[in-house]
Design an enzyme around this catalytic site. Structure first.
Site: not given
Length: 368
Positions: A163, A218, A251, A258, A343
């Site tokens: 995402c 990722k 976070r 995001h 996201n």
């Protein structure tokens, strides 16, 4: 855009239907012109309850549970044949170990049931396409080789990427002609990315957590597979070698959205006007085909100094568009910018639904 009569809609199963991404699938598929949810499945613990019973007290979407699914009885996600017999394809949002996910998604595919997955388990399987429909729709060509390996005629697995990369990868894709060479991307990621709301996650309130397991790898590697190519000799997708991406992922106490702060060097020397024009004119197959979930404007550039902001911009194009702003020269890199994506819409269920729409139009998903 072709709109089917109700009896002609493709029959869809959502496996892993009770989690946050599964709930988003169910919510977004309500009244979909092409797809109809006929099966919802979850763990054996939840099987046998109605969908409404299973999500009572933990429904996290803005809209109520859709009438079309609330009375469906949950099946056990591991009862593959029973589910496969009732559907044309499935969306996967199951919560298991990566090995279990890889195995069960292949099990569904081998029943000749296409799987469009939100999970990361198969993202690096060499013959599984990882698709952002506006960027690499041609990667579906690898499916013929995957079917050879699986021994299927119509079954296969396709996945959507992580995402958080949606906040900066679309901009870099629009700028590929300027040959980006190095990228720093720091992402500030919403708590819903962890499957939680602010009420479920007291640890995030008034806090920033500087670690999300697995996320930085990722963020650095998945864009390169998306920009890669189908190698017919190797029967796999070969990743691009550039740009080199390094990232940090945090976070933050935001429910949806995001945000990325990105820096980029180019081999070419584009002007600010050229970069903005490339963003605003960027169109992909979903826009050309008029797919039901496609944003009309994939990327918007925002001129205001203080945009994009989650509060005002996360739902651009129903959460399926990308917002870019604050493009300006940098003292170390050539340019820096801010990106924002939704996201769980573009980044999760919505992106997978758009991927399924593309695969249907390409002839890979059809009625059994």
């Amino acid at each position: 855009m072709e709109v089917y009569a109700g009896m002609d809609k493709l029959k869809v199963g959502v496996i892993g239907a009770t989690g946050m991404v599964g709930q988003r699938y169910v919510s977004l598929l309500e009244n979909h012109p092409w797809f109809e949810v006929v099966v919802v499945a979850a763990s054996a613990h939840s099987a046998g309850k109605t969908y409404a019973e299973s999500v009572h007290g933990r429904w996290k979407m803005e809209n109520p549970v859709p009438d079309s699914v609330k009375d469906l009885v949950l099946l056990d996600v591991k009862d593959v044949k029973t589910i496969a017999d009732q559907v044309d394809f499935v969306f996967s949002a199951v919560s298991m170990s990566k090995d279990e996910i890889r195995a069960i998604e292949e099990e569904y595919a081998k029943t000749e049931t296409p799987v469009v997955s939100n999970n990361s388990a198969h993202r690096w399987t060499p013959d599984v396409p990882m698709i952002v429909p506006e960027i690499n729709p041609e990667h579906s060509e690898i499916i013929k080789y995957q079917r050879e390996r699986l021994g299927t005629k119509r079954g296969f697995i396709a996945v959507k990427p992580n995402c958080s990369i949606q906040s900066y990868t679309p901009a870099l894709s629009a700028w590929r002609k300027f040959e980006p060479t190095q990228v720093i991307a720091t992402t500030y990621q919403a708590i819903s990315g962890a499957g939680k709301t602010l009420e479920d996650a007291p640890e995030i309130v008034g806090n920033v957590i500087p670690y999300i397991s697995g996320e930085e790898a990722k963020s650095e590697n998945e864009p390169l597979k998306i920009w890669g190519h189908v190698d017919d000799e190797k029967k796999e997708i070969v990743s691009a070698e550039s740009p080199v991406i390094t990232s940090q992922c945090l976070r933050v106490p935001v429910l949806y959205g995001h945000t990325a702060a990105a820096f980029v060097n180019f081999k070419q020397n584009p002007t600010k006007e050229e970069l903005i024009e490339a963003l605003e004119s960027y169109r992909g197959e979903p826009q050309k085909l008029g797919l039901p979930s496609a944003p009309k404007q994939f990327i918007q550039y925002m001129q205001q100094d203080d945009r994009p902001q989650v509060r005002y911009d996360v739902n651009f194009e129903n959460g399926m568009g990308i917002s870019i702003g604050r493009l300006r020269p940098d003292k170390i890199f050539d340019w820096k910018f801010i990106g924002l994506s939704h996201n769980t819409s573009r980044g999760a269920a919505g992106g997978a639904i758009l991927c399924a729409e593309l695969l249907k139009e390409q002839g890979y998903i059809e009625k059994k």
